[in-house]
Design a protein around this motif. Structure first.
Motif, mmCIF file in Angstrom:
data_model
loop_
_atom_site.group_PDB
_atom_site.id
_atom_site.type_symbol
_atom_site.label_atom_id
_atom_site.label_comp_id
_atom_site.label_asym_id
_atom_site.label_seq_id
_atom_site.Cartn_x
_atom_site.Cartn_y
_atom_site.Cartn_z
ATOM 1 N N ILE A 97 0.569 -1.363 -0.390
ATOM 2 C CA ILE A 97 0.403 0.441 0.115
ATOM 3 C C ILE A 97 1.055 1.171 0.180
ATOM 4 O O ILE A 97 2.056 1.227 0.651
ATOM 5 C CB ILE A 97 -0.850 -0.013 1.100
ATOM 6 N N ILE A 98 0.855 1.848 -0.598
ATOM 7 C CA ILE A 98 1.466 3.058 -0.558
ATOM 8 C C ILE A 98 0.714 4.723 -0.485
ATOM 9 O O ILE A 98 -0.759 4.563 -1.198
ATOM 10 C CB ILE A 98 2.069 3.551 -2.160
ATOM 11 N N GLY A 99 0.717 5.823 -1.107
ATOM 12 C CA GLY A 99 -0.269 6.769 -0.417
ATOM 13 C C GLY A 99 0.800 7.997 0.436
ATOM 14 O O GLY A 99 2.089 7.923 0.046
ATOM 15 N N MET A 141 4.010 0.537 2.813
ATOM 16 C CA MET A 141 3.408 -0.501 3.813
ATOM 17 C C MET A 141 3.206 -1.909 3.007
ATOM 18 O O MET A 141 3.030 -1.774 1.698
ATOM 19 C CB MET A 141 2.342 -0.386 4.454
ATOM 20 N N THR A 142 4.352 -2.905 3.594
ATOM 21 C CA THR A 142 4.681 -3.822 2.880
ATOM 22 C C THR A 142 4.112 -5.282 3.385
ATOM 23 O O THR A 142 4.272 -4.818 4.864
ATOM 24 C CB THR A 142 6.001 -4.456 2.355
ATOM 25 N N MET A 195 3.524 -6.328 8.990
ATOM 26 C CA MET A 195 3.511 -5.619 8.054
ATOM 27 C C MET A 195 5.015 -4.422 8.841
ATOM 28 O O MET A 195 5.166 -4.216 9.457
ATOM 29 C CB MET A 195 2.236 -4.683 8.225
ATOM 30 N N LYS A 196 5.620 -3.798 7.409
ATOM 31 C CA LYS A 196 6.699 -3.240 7.449
ATOM 32 C C LYS A 196 6.200 -1.401 6.839
ATOM 33 O O LYS A 196 5.286 -1.673 5.507
ATOM 34 C CB LYS A 196 7.647 -3.586 6.518
ATOM 35 N N ALA A 197 5.805 -0.873 7.478
ATOM 36 C CA ALA A 197 5.891 0.885 7.275
ATOM 37 C C ALA A 197 6.421 2.255 7.391
ATOM 38 O O ALA A 197 7.441 1.768 8.478
ATOM 39 C CB ALA A 197 4.286 0.862 7.942
ATOM 40 N N ALA A 198 6.658 3.056 6.748
ATOM 41 C CA ALA A 198 7.735 3.630 6.365
ATOM 42 C C ALA A 198 7.339 4.340 6.191
ATOM 43 O O ALA A 198 5.942 5.019 5.305
ATOM 44 C CB ALA A 198 9.183 3.593 5.973
ATOM 45 N N SER A 258 10.183 12.454 -0.289
ATOM 46 C CA SER A 258 9.426 11.423 -1.977
ATOM 47 C C SER A 258 8.822 10.359 -1.895
ATOM 48 O O SER A 258 9.277 9.461 -0.779
ATOM 49 C CB SER A 258 9.998 11.577 -2.998
ATOM 50 N N PRO A 259 8.155 9.933 -3.031
ATOM 51 C CA PRO A 259 7.718 7.983 -2.225
ATOM 52 C C PRO A 259 9.074 7.681 -2.782
ATOM 53 O O PRO A 259 8.883 6.399 -1.481
ATOM 54 C CB PRO A 259 6.728 7.800 -3.395
ATOM 55 N N GLU A 260 9.619 7.452 -3.700
ATOM 56 C CA GLU A 260 11.095 6.822 -3.496
ATOM 57 C C GLU A 260 11.937 6.498 -2.369
ATOM 58 O O GLU A 260 12.394 6.278 -2.220
ATOM 59 C CB GLU A 260 11.671 7.087 -4.735
ATOM 60 N N GLN A 261 11.750 8.060 -1.795
ATOM 61 C CA GLN A 261 12.992 7.476 -1.023
ATOM 62 C C GLN A 261 11.567 7.148 0.327
ATOM 63 O O GLN A 261 12.544 6.276 1.661
ATOM 64 C CB GLN A 261 12.673 9.994 0.099
ATOM 65 N N ALA A 262 10.641 7.401 0.901
ATOM 66 C CA ALA A 262 9.688 6.512 1.997
ATOM 67 C C ALA A 262 10.408 4.477 1.709
ATOM 68 O O ALA A 262 10.555 4.379 2.793
ATOM 69 C CB ALA A 262 8.652 6.449 1.597
#
Length: 765
Positions: free
Chosen positions: A189-191, A210-211, A256-259, A264-268
């Motif tokens: 999940i991204i956003g 999140m993965t 679940m891993k979240a950051a 940016s999304p790439e940096q997340a």
């Protein structure tokens, strides 16, 4: 807990003899003594800390907290709540400042809803583990256990579900503009979330990723008031997603891993790599090791179990703010999204602190025990000046319009005077001069009333600048800080003389008729009517009895204005003997700080707020150190506990905690930007402070107890030492301090002129 108990109590018939208590010996893992729940039993009307259980690494960019409050509620977690709505990624420094870039995670079973009330679950503190490096809670309505453990910018979650075909994990990206996208083939999940409370540029976003370790059985996304099955992405005012899992067996887990990233999304995605190669349990241990290392830099032994718990819980709070606002790019470079101009730039950035609170003890504490961390913070301050044109006085994440003073000058000067050698010092010196001479873009940036102050030496009462007397007193101390910095840097005589002269501006507000500080009109007349018990008005979150002591730089000069040492000693006594009366007419109701003073049974002493927290130590300046020793112990005993109501007012980003840490050690930085600490009354039998330069400070006490709170004799490296202060520059070379304690004051010690701490008019010849 891995505790070795050293029993010094004398037990008769199951009772403890008066004056003795069970003491704890050396603690191998100080993390075991930390409670993150201290201060969480708070409300808008009465603060017992106004904290939340921050699950984080020291100074981490992202904190996590269980969320009992509704979306947007600054009181995100209150101890008396019965239900949890989620686990929130938070950057909130205070409920009064609220949050930014936040989102929330929730686990559910058989209840596919996005509504924050309908999704909430009952929980109990009996089935909750709240630690700095680990949090778990049993969601009773879903028979589900949620666990998390953080890194600086990411967090590992573990959900333990019952046997079910309808287990769900929800992401709520909050309102005010958010985006979510579910990518089933990547179990991801991204956003982004844009929700904030101010202090952000227009392009502000917190990008999250999140993965999961299991495929999604189903997907739904939420947009405003509608939950739609099978929709994978949506952008709207308020969005989120629910992903489903089928658990074949009771106890099956979903990881679940979240950051997140402000860049940016790439940096997340890069920040998510902080969890690469570790299992959940390994990350728990890794986090514990990090906290034990930082907490273990101060080893205390020979205190009661409550004293040990308060100390290490306070030390934990002292290592949270200001938080990192920088990230590491793909090439290993330190980068940050600027909360001042919206650009992505190289270098460090820190945020989420108010210098009105933290210049007093928190930053001096970092300079003593964690100078390498404050070195990065100084670079961050220089970057803030380059990017905004100002030093922040309250940052969250950018400039905020709250509180008074220009105390960034103290934060910069104290670091340099204490040996923190920033490569940006010339930029910082330019910044403090700019802030000292100009009103900023916000009332709380630079100096409101700067032109009046430069012309008259004070901010007048009758020119529609609120809290003017408080501003004047703080500006005068800040000018002293600039003077100290100018001297240390060898700046021009003109600079030195200007700020030295301004540092005496406190004299202009001293009213001989009342013996207190008072607002003054532009024409030089006193403001009328004058009520020394009136909160606010000319003062900030306090009254004249609180702010009249805000002459950190020249207590000797203040004593002369009051009529001498004995007269000032009587005045200090009066703070505790006066009844806790108040005039709240400026606010129209008793603000929580007023109530906290009123109920504390310490007269006009209002330890729950910052302006008076140094006042007890001023007894040392007038040759009555035993009175400081008495009241310091009373404050530690009465105003702090290791419980959810453990503070006596707002904890405020480590300041009220750092007061306890310093005071428990036996000394306190009354005048930041000088080389001195003023001695109090140490509470532990032994303290070993491991400094970053490899040296140690060892503090030992003999015959120490609650009754034996008075210093009979002090030896420094084996030699008798009579002074009421310690020098930072000598302590950091390594030191052994031995205190002999007793039940009666030693009124012969610390009474001579040479024993008294620094005062500008006395010592700066």
């Amino acid at each position: 807990m891995n505790l070795k108990f050293l029993v010094t109590a004398v037990l008769i018939g199951g009772t403890v003899l008066s004056g003795f208590a069970q003491k704890i010996g050396k603690v191998d893992k100080p993390l075991d003594l930390v409670s993150t729940l201290v201060g969480t039993q708070s409300t808008y009307f009465l603060s017992s800390g106004n904290t939340y259980p921050a699950v984080a690494l020291p100074w981490g960019m992202n904190f996590w907290s269980p969320q009992t409050g509704k979306m947007g509620d600054g009181w995100m977690y209150t101890y008396t709540a019965e239900k949890i709505r989620g686990i929130k990624q938070t950057h909130q420094p205070s409920p009064w400042m609220n949050d930014y870039g936040q989102f929330s995670i929730m686990a559910m079973v058989g209840n596919k809803t996005f509504d924050q009330d309908k999704r909430s679950s009952y929980f109990s503190h009996k089935a909750e583990v709240a630690r700095p490096h680990y949090y778990s809670v049993y969601l009773a309505d879903y028979d589900t256990k949620v666990e998390l453990t953080p890194t600086e910018r990411a967090s590992y979650f573990r959900f333990t579900f019952p046997k079910t075909d309808s287990a769900y994990v929800l992401i709520d990206a909050f309102d005010k503009g958010s985006y979510v996208e579910v990518i089933p083939q990547e179990q991801k999940i991204i956003g982004y979330s844009t929700k904030n409370s101010g202090g952000v540029p227009k392009n502000f976003k917190n990008y999250y990723v999140m993965t999961f370790d299991k495929p999604f059985a189903n997907v739904a996304t939420f947009a405003d008031s509608v939950l739609t099955d099978g929709r994978y992405k949506i952008q709207a005012d308020h969005v989120g997603a629910i992903v489903g899992f089928q658990n074949a067996n009771a106890g099956d887990q979903v990881l679940m891993k979240a950051a997140s990233s402000f860049i940016s999304p790439e940096q997340a995605e890069l920040n998510l790599k902080e969890l690469d190669g570790v299992t959940f349990d390994e990350q728990v241990e890794k986090g514990a090791d990090i906290w034990n290392t930082e907490l273990g830099k101060i080893q205390v032994e020979g205190g009661t179990i409550d004293q040990m718990r308060i100390f290490y819980s306070s030390l934990y709070r002292s290592l949270l703010f200001p938080r990192m606002f920088y990230e590491i790019d793909a090439n290993g470079n330190v980068m940050h999204y600027s909360p001042y101009n919206g650009e992505v730039l190289p270098g460090y950035m820190f945020t989420d602190t108010g210098f009105w609170d933290t210049f007093r003890a928190l930053f001096p504490f970092l300079n003593l025990m964690y100078p390498e961390v404050n070195l990065k913070m100084q670079e961050g301050l220089a970057n803030a000046y380059r990017e905004s044109g100002w030093l922040p006085e309250w940052a969250s994440p950018g400039l905020r319009n709250v509180m008074v003073g220009n105390n960034s000058a103290s934060v910069v000067a104290d670091a340099w005077v204490k040996g923190v050698r920033s490569k940006d010092i010339e930029t910082l010196y330019e910044a403090v001069l700019h802030g000292a001479n100009n009103a900023g873009p916000l009332t709380a940036v630079g100096r409101a009333g700067a032109d009046y102050y430069k012309e008259l030496g004070y901010v007048p009462y009758d020119v529609k600048i609120n809290e003017n007397a408080a501003r004047t007193l703080e500006y005068a101390y800040d000018d002293f800080s600039i003077y100290q910095l100018a001297k240390a840097l060898g700046k021009s005589k003109e600079d030195q003389e200007l700020y030295k002269k301004r540092a005496y501006n406190y004299e202009k507000l001293f009213d001989p008729a009342t013996g207190l500080m008072r607002g003054k009109n532009k024409d030089g007349s006193w403001s009328n009517p004058f009520n020394p018990f009136k909160w606010g008005d000319a003062f900030t979150e306090g009254n004249s009895w609180h702010y009249s002591w805000s002459v950190f730089q020249d207590v000797e000069g203040l004593a002369k204005l009051m009529g001498g040492h004995q007269a000032m000693e009587i005045k200090l006594d009066s703070v505790f003997t006066l009844p806790p009366v108040f005039d709240d007419s400026y606010y129209g109701f008793p603000i929580h700080e007023i109530r906290e003073m009123q109920i504390a049974n310490m007269g006009q002493y209002a330890h729950g707020n910052q302006p008076i927290q140094h006042m007890i130590y001023l007894y040392n300046h007038v040759g009555a150190p035993w009175k400081a020793q008495y009241w310091i112990r009373e404050t530690m005993n009465r105003m702090y506990s290791p419980n959810p109501d453990g503070y006596c007012g707002d904890e405020d980003n480590g300041q009220t905690s750092a007061w306890y840490v310093f005071s428990a050690l036996g000394f306190y930085p009354v005048t930041p930007a000088t080389d001195e600490y003023v001695i109090g009354s140490p509470i532990f039998d032994k303290v070993t402070m491991h400094l970053s330069n490899g040296k140690t400070i060892q503090i030992e006490t003999k015959n120490n107890s609650d009754q034996n709170r008075y210093i009979q004799n002090l030896k420094w490296n084996g030699k008798n030492y009579t002074k009421n202060f310690l020098n930072h520059s000598e302590l950091v070379k390594g030191a052994n301090l031995t205190f002999d304690m007793g039940a009666e004051p030693n009124k012969q010690r610390g009474v001579n002129k040479a024993d008294l701490p620094f005062s500008m008019s006395k010592d700066d010849k």
